[in-house]
Design an enzyme around this catalytic site. Structure first.
Site, mmCIF file in Angstrom:
data_model
loop_
_atom_site.group_PDB
_atom_site.id
_atom_site.type_symbol
_atom_site.label_atom_id
_atom_site.label_comp_id
_atom_site.label_asym_id
_atom_site.label_seq_id
_atom_site.Cartn_x
_atom_site.Cartn_y
_atom_site.Cartn_z
ATOM 1 N N CYS A 150 0.841 -1.189 0.000
ATOM 2 C CA CYS A 150 0.000 0.000 0.000
ATOM 3 C C CYS A 150 0.882 1.248 0.000
ATOM 4 C CB CYS A 150 -0.938 0.017 1.202
ATOM 5 S SG CYS A 150 -0.094 0.061 2.789
ATOM 6 N N CYS A 178 3.667 1.753 2.493
ATOM 7 C CA CYS A 178 4.916 1.035 2.217
ATOM 8 C C CYS A 178 5.845 1.893 1.367
ATOM 9 C CB CYS A 178 4.629 -0.271 1.482
ATOM 10 S SG CYS A 178 3.639 -1.460 2.391
ATOM 11 N N ASP A 183 4.938 27.575 -32.196
ATOM 12 C CA ASP A 183 5.923 28.077 -33.135
ATOM 13 C C ASP A 183 5.373 27.858 -34.546
ATOM 14 O OD1 ASP A 183 8.516 28.852 -34.199
ATOM 15 O OD2 ASP A 183 8.779 26.730 -34.634
ATOM 16 N N ASP A 226 9.800 23.030 -32.259
ATOM 17 C CA ASP A 226 10.613 21.924 -32.750
ATOM 18 C C ASP A 226 12.071 22.288 -32.941
ATOM 19 O OD1 ASP A 226 10.447 23.564 -35.035
ATOM 20 O OD2 ASP A 226 10.696 21.822 -36.343
ATOM 21 N N ASP A 250 13.425 27.274 -29.930
ATOM 22 C CA ASP A 250 12.222 27.104 -29.115
ATOM 23 C C ASP A 250 12.548 26.604 -27.702
ATOM 24 O OD1 ASP A 250 10.509 27.770 -31.276
ATOM 25 O OD2 ASP A 250 10.734 25.736 -32.060
#
Length: 809
Positions: free
Chosen positions: A22, A25, A492, A695, A699
């Site tokens: 759980c 833990c 962009d 890309d 950027d």
């Protein structure tokens, strides 16, 4: 993420941990690891059962982490690798082998069978790489080493096998106590079947057989000051079992059915939960399955089938028709039709010839074979990078997990306190201490911290897997959560909204001796040594080199264009108006072309002029075409309530022309990379929660400053590394898919958390007042986690792709 990654001052390690049940833990392990000197961060994922640790290797080692985890009652999973080695019959060589292997990263134990020539190595799961071990062994001496792959059983498969066996044992030995329960309603059959002795024997086998795992882990946890689900189950079932023994001695009612049934039902629930959890990583397993196990490699003059792990950079690989490409590389012989839909989403087969690149996981669907040279193998392939990103996302925590963690920190102690208070209050008020104890037992076993702990990670695992299947790679659980909260999308232009590949749209020749072909030929001759996008567009559109004039002395005028000299000693040039003005070129011929120039500029074209001496020869209109899906994708984003803006360094006219085509009304042109980053940072400070999509290298600053950065995968490495999300396919619609996956995953997480909390808030009071018996409480507890995981699995059915003509166009 690879199990062990090294930077200049820190290392990143992933441990595969077993025994967690759980959230308490995972929090306990996190706390223990973070207290170790030299540890920068430690995050434990309950669903993935992994601990991700960043540490200073000069201050702490792998062994310290293993001891820290095992000392508090959990185990670091290992796997067994076996190698066949010649020359192990001499004692000094055996000693040398053993010491070398034991010193390798991740090795926990080495065993040598000299008679058979087999060395068996236990390594931390995912940390000891067979190839690395084999290479290290081969460096010891001139001995032949071969991997005995598949000799060891997969650890999780072994755990599942043991779990199934425990369930069957528990069911078989619970049958007598269940018969006794039935006998109370339908008194049939011999009395021996319902005797207290038989019930005691059967329930004790369940309690101290399959149920021993709960008791053992509970004791270890309590000894180290931790309380988890095992403590609740162990205390509850031992109380019912002990009370039954007491009542059997004094002639009271027996409750062996409660302890045996609770253990059995919880074991069944845990087994079903493990099966369901295994299905949450199905998408990752499908990606991993794209890697072939073997391939055919040239060794000397022979073609030999070998395992993928044996392939190294530079190897020549034979790819047969219908075969899956094993590594990234380049075709050196033959040709093929490649199915790249996995990576690009392009359904059409792509022709690939000598010199073309091919990537792992794609398929040669043509009828021809080809030979390729391996360029990237193992963890360096694009496919491995995709797997790594998905694994990182699945093993990370979403910020909303902190809410569940805070509750989990106090959950078990609070339940223990409520159970004790129930026992004292009910017993004191009614005088029926046996009934009071059963109420307390019901409180203990109905409480389920596991459902709370699994609510977030299971949904993140499934959601990130669904995203990967649709071309969206989330870098973390936080990326999933943030994407669901985005309000603005900043894009962009070049390479994102457009294809990033400028094309020549039109050529106009001037003068009676000039044509479009001669104009392009002269432009191509000037650009023959250039590599920028406009030069590529001109070279692509130009006629064959036999129609290019001979140009010498080519040099560049920065920011203006290119200048050279033809075979007659005349100056020729290609560039903008500033360049031609500097060389005194007459603009008179352009008077009649002004309408065309204006139209080109409105379309966003870049116009370059070609001249010889002082005479204009022609002009070329070049434009980067808008992506086919851009307009519809932008409309879909706006329909989802998102504001869309364009951020670009391009000219205002070009930017506005593209914006008109795709339906963007907020345009910010002529921005430097720093300007983009500053604008995105301002939006973030104003709580606009902007996602930046780009890309290129320019950027990267904006991607880093955005609330969330999205990189197009065909872009530069720095853009992808800076971004939180990567789009595998160069499609604008990938942004919408990312938003859909983010929103639906977060909706599922909120559902999971609500039902986990609701279950405990309703179940515990019902148990306090005796409305739930321990058996019903145990069944509810067992299946609460299963329901949460199953609810997360429903994400696999989410609709990510849009039906055609959704906009009615």
């Amino acid at each position: 993420m690879s199990p062990l990654e090294t930077s200049e001052h820190r290392e990143r390690l992933t441990l595969d941990i077993g025994g967690m049940t759980c959230a308490s833990c995972s929090l306990r392990i996190e706390k223990e690891l973070r207290h170790i000197p030299g540890v920068a961060t430690a995050d434990v994922n309950l669903a993935m059962e992994k601990a991700n640790i960043v540490f200073d290797p000069s201050a702490v080692g792998v062994g310290d982490f293993v001891r820290a985890v095992t000392d508090i009652g959990y185990q670091v999973r290992t796997e067994t690798l076996r190698f066949h080695v010649s020359g192990l019959d001499e004692a000094p060589i055996r000693t040398r082998w053993e010491k070398t292997a034991a010193a390798l990263p991740g090795v926990s134990k080495v065993r040598i069978n000299a008679a058979q020539g087999i060395i068996t190595v236990d390594v931390l799961r995912g940390l000891g790489e067979p190839k690395a071990l084999q290479r290290a062994m081969e460096e010891i001496g001139a001995f032949e080493v071969s991997s005995m792959a598949g000799a060891g059983e997969d650890t999780q498969a072994k755990e599942a096998r043991i779990a199934r066996r425990s369930v069957w044992i528990a069911v078989v030995f619970s049958l007598p106590v269940w018969w006794a329960m039935l006998h109370m309603l339908l008194p049939v059959g011999p009395d021996i079947l319902v005797s207290g002795g038989l019930q005691f024997a059967a329930a004790s086998i369940v309690q101290w057989g399959p149920g021993w795992s709960f008791t053992r882990r509970a004791w270890v946890n309590l000894r180290h000051g931790n309380a988890n689900m095992d403590v609740l189950v162990a205390v509850g079932t031992l109380s019912a079992w002990g009370l039954s023994i007491y009542d059997m001695l004094v002639g009271g009612p027996l409750y062996f059915d409660s302890s045996a049934t609770v253990i059995t039902l919880i074991l069944v629930g845990k087994y079903l939960e493990s099966v369901a959890k295994g299905r949450t990583s199905e998408a990752l397993q499908q990606i991993l399955a794209l890697r072939p196990a073997t391939t055919v490699v040239r060794r000397g003059d022979q073609w030999t089938e070998t395992s993928l792990e044996q392939v190294v950079v530079g190897d020549q690989i034979d790819v047969l028709p219908g075969a899956r490409i094993p590594v990234d590389g380049q075709i050196i012989e033959g040709a093929g039709l490649i199915d790249e839909s996995l990576l690009t989403g392009e359904p059409l087969l792509q022709e690939r010839h000598v010199g073309h690149d091919v990537v792992a996981g794609t398929v040669n669907h043509g009828g021809q074979r080809f030979v390729m040279r391996a360029a990237k193998v193992g963890e360096d392939t694009l496919l491995a990078g995709i797997v790594r990103l998905v694994e990182e996302a699945q093993s990370s925590k979403a910020p909303i997990q902190r809410f569940a963690d805070r509750i989990a920190n106090i959950f078990v102690p609070t339940v223990l306190a409520i159970a004790l208070l129930t026992l004292i209050t009910t017993g004191g008020l009614t005088g029926h201490w046996s009934a009071a104890l059963l109420h307390a037992v019901a409180v203990l076993v109905v409480a389920c911290p596991c459902a709370l702990g699994l609510a977030t990670p299971t949904a993140v695992m499934v959601g990130s897997g669904v995203g990967a299947r649709h071309g969206v790679l989330f870098g973390s659980g936080e990326a999933l959560e943030r994407m669901s909260q985005v309000k603005w999308i900043a894009l962009d232009k070049t390479g994102t909204l457009t294809r990033g590949q400028p094309e020549v749209l039109d050529v106009v020749a001037m003068g009676k001796d000039n044509t479009a072909v001669t104009t392009l030929g002269l432009a191509a001759a000037l650009e023959s040594q250039a590599n920028h996008p406009l030069a590529k567009a001109i070279l692509k559109a130009a006629p064959g080199t036999d129609q290019w004039p001979e140009i010498s002395g080519i040099y560049q005028e920065p920011g203006q264009g290119i200048v050279g000299e033809d075979s007659h000693g005349q100056t020729v040039m290609l560039g903008n108006r500033t360049l031609l003005d500097a060389y005194g070129v007459s603009w008179a011929p352009l008077g009649k072309m002004q309408d065309a120039i204006t139209q080109w500029e409105q379309q966003g074209c870049t116009i370059v002029f070609v001249a010889r001496e002082r005479a204009m020869i022609g002009m070329i209109a070049i434009a980067d075409q808008v992506r086919d899906d851009a307009k519809e994708a932008i409309a879909n984003l706006r329909a989802m309530g998102l504001e869309v803006a364009m951020l670009t360094g391009d000219r205002r006219a070009a930017a506005q022309a593209v914006a008109r085509k795709v339906g963007i009304f907020r345009v910010h042109p002529e921005l430097s990379p720093a300007d983009k980053a500053q604008l995105v940072a301002q939006w973030t400070r104003r709580n606009r929660r902007a996602a930046m999509v780009g890309d290129g290298i320019n950027d990267a600053p904006a991607l880093a400053k955005a609330y969330i950065g999205i990189a197009v995968a065909h872009g530069s490495d720095i853009a992808v590394e800076t971004a939180d999300i990567t789009l595998i396919r160069p499609e604008v619609d990938g942004i919408r898919r990312a938003v859909v996956v983010g929103r639906q995953t977060m909706a599922k997480i909120r559902q999971n958390l609500f039902w986990a909390l609701f279950y405990n808030m309703v179940g515990i009071p019902l148990a306090v007042f005796g409305i739930l018996s321990p058996m019903i409480a145990g069944a509810a507890m067992a299946f609460s986690s299963v329901s949460v995981v199953t609810n997360s699995l429903a994400l696999r059915q989410m609709r990510v792709e849009l039906p055609e003509n959704i906009l009615g166009e």
